[in-house]
Write an enzyme that holds these catalytic residues in place. Structure first.
Site, PDB file in Angstrom:
ATOM      1  N   ASN B 391      -6.015  12.443  -4.408  1.00  0.00           N
ATOM      2  CA  ASN B 391      -5.349  11.552  -5.341  1.00  0.00           C
ATOM      3  C   ASN B 391      -6.068  11.523  -6.685  1.00  0.00           C
ATOM      4  O   ASN B 391      -5.566  12.045  -7.678  1.00  0.00           O
ATOM      5  CB  ASN B 391      -5.251  10.147  -4.743  1.00  0.00           C
ATOM      6  N   ASP B 392      -7.269  10.963  -6.691  1.00  0.00           N
ATOM      7  CA  ASP B 392      -7.970  10.803  -7.973  1.00  0.00           C
ATOM      8  C   ASP B 392      -8.233  12.137  -8.665  1.00  0.00           C
ATOM      9  O   ASP B 392      -8.204  12.215  -9.885  1.00  0.00           O
ATOM     10  CB  ASP B 392      -9.292  10.074  -7.746  1.00  0.00           C
TER      11      ASP B 392
END
Lengths: 109, 465
Positions: B391-392
């Site tokens: 995600n990040d």
């Protein structure tokens, strides 16, 4: 006594430089194993722990010494075994980051 | 008699020198993929020499020493041997913490063993103090880092009112007591210092959250090195000084390299309570916006008829133990003539290099793993980017929203691909707690569910094509 401390300081300062120089270029792939490997090296406190326990008298000192030896042993064996397990994963394959030739399909499991 | 005494002393010193050389070679070996494993073995060899030699001269209390070592081995080896690869980071935290604890206990013991602590020179007391303080901080800090990674407590930064002030007061308390010990050596003062240092370690780590914990572990690792070096000064033991300092110095450098790989500075990581602000301000609006989700069958078509697929694995993949399934998927796609490779962000997983280890374990060939700099130019010619549990590391906020806590972190340019597939468990934000715009991108399709389940379905759907 003063001679000893200067000698140790000399060793300390030189070790700082060696420590910095020796790992100057590490691919990010190896950051985790390197961290784990240095982690194992400071397990050397085990020899300090053994010395301390060896010169202990009375229950309090001995208890502390036993704790130190136990903790340091965990540090040593845990550190080296974990690092070896991580690196085992790499050595099965072609270990070079940019292998030019196509690697043969590694045998399943 | 005197002659033999000297020769044993000399032999021990030579053995310690050999061990020191082994440790230096070990670190050098570990910095390159070719020599890493032998480097580690050389380090272990050095350790064996040092410990063996320590036993060679009049050691007392063997009845306690041997059992303590045996119990340590019996507990440590299986723990290290059988821990899951995904749990490696917290294992390193534990083994680091115990080392710090041992160094603190050794320094403290050296102090209480002395029948007359008033005879200590100031520098000797300072050595003891450093060993106790740094060792205790490293120990309790590592315990909290372990708890965060093991999810025994929240991975988010823990903040409370007057946090900086309280930390400052604890630090000042330690300093004040340290001066008190220097001028009036009392073991009870030293004990209180140790307890305060344990508290400080906890307070120091609590506000550090999420993705920053690995960098923190590396920092605590170098702390332990310094604590060991301090014990070496107190015990007048050259090998402890050499090995501890080596770890302290190389650990500091490694910590810097890691934070650089995340595009953040070390002070920023340590003092900025990462992610807490943005997470609260954007959390509310997150649920309402529409996203596009799809079925495994539809996505299988997209994948099977692509020319080039790039897989972006993240920690979610590791948690779901889906390394083997993802390799099956990539094999299946390759069989159909699709070009597949894995794009590995430097901090994919939870530690730099962690994802490489996990994929290597699943027999993904090394040359299919591309590092970020190598992978990024490829995305513009990529048909499908398949993001699994990451995600990040693909969050465009890192380069287009200066207010975001991850702003400036190098990311994988997944948004350059023609289509993006996200395998996610839920809409929950990633480890850093930041909303990801990419999920709402019109090119993006989501497949909800456990990564392993979703991948298994994808594999059979691709096979059916």
């Amino acid at each position: 006594m003063n001679i000893d401390i200067i000698g140790l300081l000399t060793v300390f300062v030189l070790s700082v430089f060696v420590g910095y120089e020796v790992i100057s270029k590490v691919p990010s792939t190896l950051h985790t194993p390197l961290m784990s490997g240095t982690n194992a090296v400071h397990g050397i406190i085990i020899i300090g722990s053994i010395d301390i326990l060896s010169s202990s008298h009375g229950p309090v000192q001995i208890a502390l010494g036993v704790i130190a030896v136990f903790l340091a042993t965990l540090n040593v064996v845990g550190g080296f075994v974990v690092t070896d397990r991580m690196l085992e994963m790499f050595s099965v394959k072609k270990p070079s980051v940019k292998s030019v030739e196509k690697t043969e399909e590694s045998p399943k499991q | 008699m005197i002659a033999t005494e000297i020769s044993i002393e000399t032999a021990i010193r030579i053995a310690y020198l050999l061990a020191a050389i082994c440790f230096i070679l070990a670190l050098r070996g570990l910095s390159s993929p070719k020599s890493a494993r032998s480097g580690n073995l050389i380090g272990a060899g050095g350790m064996l020499i040092a410990v063996g030699m320590t036993f060679s001269h009049g050691i007392h209390n063997l009845v306690y020493i041997i059992p303590a070592i045996i119990v340590g081995i019996v507990v440590g080896v299986p723990a290290a041997r059988f821990v899951k690869m995904t749990a490696m980071p917290q294992m390193v935290a534990v083994f680091n913490g115990v080392g710090g604890g041992a160094a603190a206990v050794v320094s403290y013991s050296e102090f209480i063993h002395s029948s007359d602590v008033h005879s200590f020179a100031i520098y000797q007391i300072v050595e003891v103090l450093l060993g106790v303080i740094v060792g205790c901080v490293s120990f309790s800090g590592s315990v909290i880092a372990f708890a965060k990674l093991q999810e025994l407590m929240t991975g988010r930064p823990v903040t409370y009112p007057f946090q900086q002030l309280i930390n400052g007061i604890v630090a000042l308390g330690i300093l004040a007591l340290a001066f008190a010990v220097i001028f009036s050596p009392h073991t009870s003062f030293l004990l209180v210092i140790g307890i305060l240092a344990l508290l400080f370690g906890i307070a120091f780590v609590l506000p550090i959250g999420g993705a920053d914990v690995p960098v923190l572990i590396s920092l605590l690792n170098s702390f332990t090195g310094l604590a060991v070096a301090a014990s070496g000064f107190a015990l007048n033991n050259t090998l402890l000084v050499v090995a501890g300092t080596l770890v302290g110095a190389s650990g500091t450098l490694l910590t810097q390299m890691m934070s650089k790989a995340m595009g953040r500075s070390l002070p920023n990581i340590l003092f900025s309570a990462f992610g807490s602000v943005t997470a609260t301000s954007e959390g509310a609006s997150a649920e309402a916006r529409p996203v596009r989700s799809s079925t495994p069958e539809d996505l299988a078509v997209l994948l099977a008829y692509a020319r080039k697929v790039v897989i972006v694995p993240g920690y979610g993949l590791a948690v779901a133990q889906a390394q083997h399934t993802i390799r099956e998927l990539s094999d299946e796609l390759k069989k159909r003539g699709v070009e597949v490779f894995f794009a590995i962000h430097p901090v994919a997983g939870r530690m730099p290099g962690h994802m490489n280890v996990l994929l290597a374990e699943a027999n993904v060939p090394y040359d299919e793993l591309k590092e970020m700099d190598e992978a990024n130019p490829e995305f513009s010619t990529t048909d499908v980017a398949l993001v699994v549990g990451a995600n990040d590391v693909v969050n465009p906020a890192a380069h287009d929203s200066p207010g975001s806590p991850i702003y400036g972190m190098p990311i994988l340019h997944v948004d350059d691909a023609n289509a993006i597939i996200f395998l996610k468990r839920s809409m929950r934000p990633g480890f850093a707690g930041i909303e990801n715009e990419l999920l709402y991108n019109p090119k993006t399709t989501l497949l909800f569910g456990d990564a392993k389940d979703s991948l298994t379905k994808l594999v059979s759907a691709v096979k059916a094509q």
